[in-house]
Design a protein around this motif. Structure first.
Motif, PDB file in Angstrom:
ATOM      1  N   ARG A 155       1.829   1.504  -3.764  1.00  0.00           N
ATOM      2  CA  ARG A 155       0.642   2.226  -4.441  1.00  0.00           C
ATOM      3  C   ARG A 155       0.328   3.506  -3.974  1.00  0.00           C
ATOM      4  N   SER A 156       0.539   4.045  -2.774  1.00  0.00           N
ATOM      5  CA  SER A 156       0.254   5.488  -2.557  1.00  0.00           C
ATOM      6  C   SER A 156       1.050   6.396  -3.096  1.00  0.00           C
ATOM      7  N   SER A 188       0.824  -1.156   0.021  1.00  0.00           N
ATOM      8  CA  SER A 188       0.075   0.043  -0.052  1.00  0.00           C
ATOM      9  C   SER A 188       0.959   1.260  -0.104  1.00  0.00           C
ATOM     10  N   THR A 189       2.027   1.177   0.543  1.00  0.00           N
ATOM     11  CA  THR A 189       2.859   2.546   0.420  1.00  0.00           C
ATOM     12  C   THR A 189       3.493   2.691  -0.927  1.00  0.00           C
TER      13      THR A 189
END
Length: 69
Positions: free
Chosen positions: A7-8, A4-5
Motif C-alpha cells: 500500500r505504501s 502495508s509495504t
C-alpha cells in the motif's frame, strides 16, 4: 506489515501523480495524457514489480526473524 509495504508503494505513486515532477506516478500520468499506453503500462509493470519485491523482502525477513510461526 507485508500489506502495508504494498500500500505504501501505491500511495507513493498516487502522490507523485498529484504533485511531483518525476517518478513512476508522474510518468504514468504523463503517458496517459499523451496517449502513450506502452509507456504507461511499462511504468505500471515496474511499479508492480517493486511492490512485489518489497512484499517478498518483508516475507523473507519475517521468516528469518520470527521463529515462532
Amino acid at each position: 506489515m507485508r500489506v502495508s509495504t504494498a500500500r505504501s508503494v501505491i500511495v507513493a505513486i498516487v502522490t507523485e501523480m498529484l504533485g511531483a515532477h518525476g517518478g513512476l506516478g508522474w510518468m504514468i500520468y504523463q503517458a496517459v495524457l499523451q496517449i502513450d499506453f506502452v509507456q504507461a503500462w511499462s511504468a505500471i509493470f515496474v511499479a508492480s514489480a517493486a511492490s512485489l519485491a518489497f512484499f517478498g523482502l518483508i516475507g523473507l525477513l519475517e521468516r528469518r526473524i520470527l521463529f515462532w510461526t
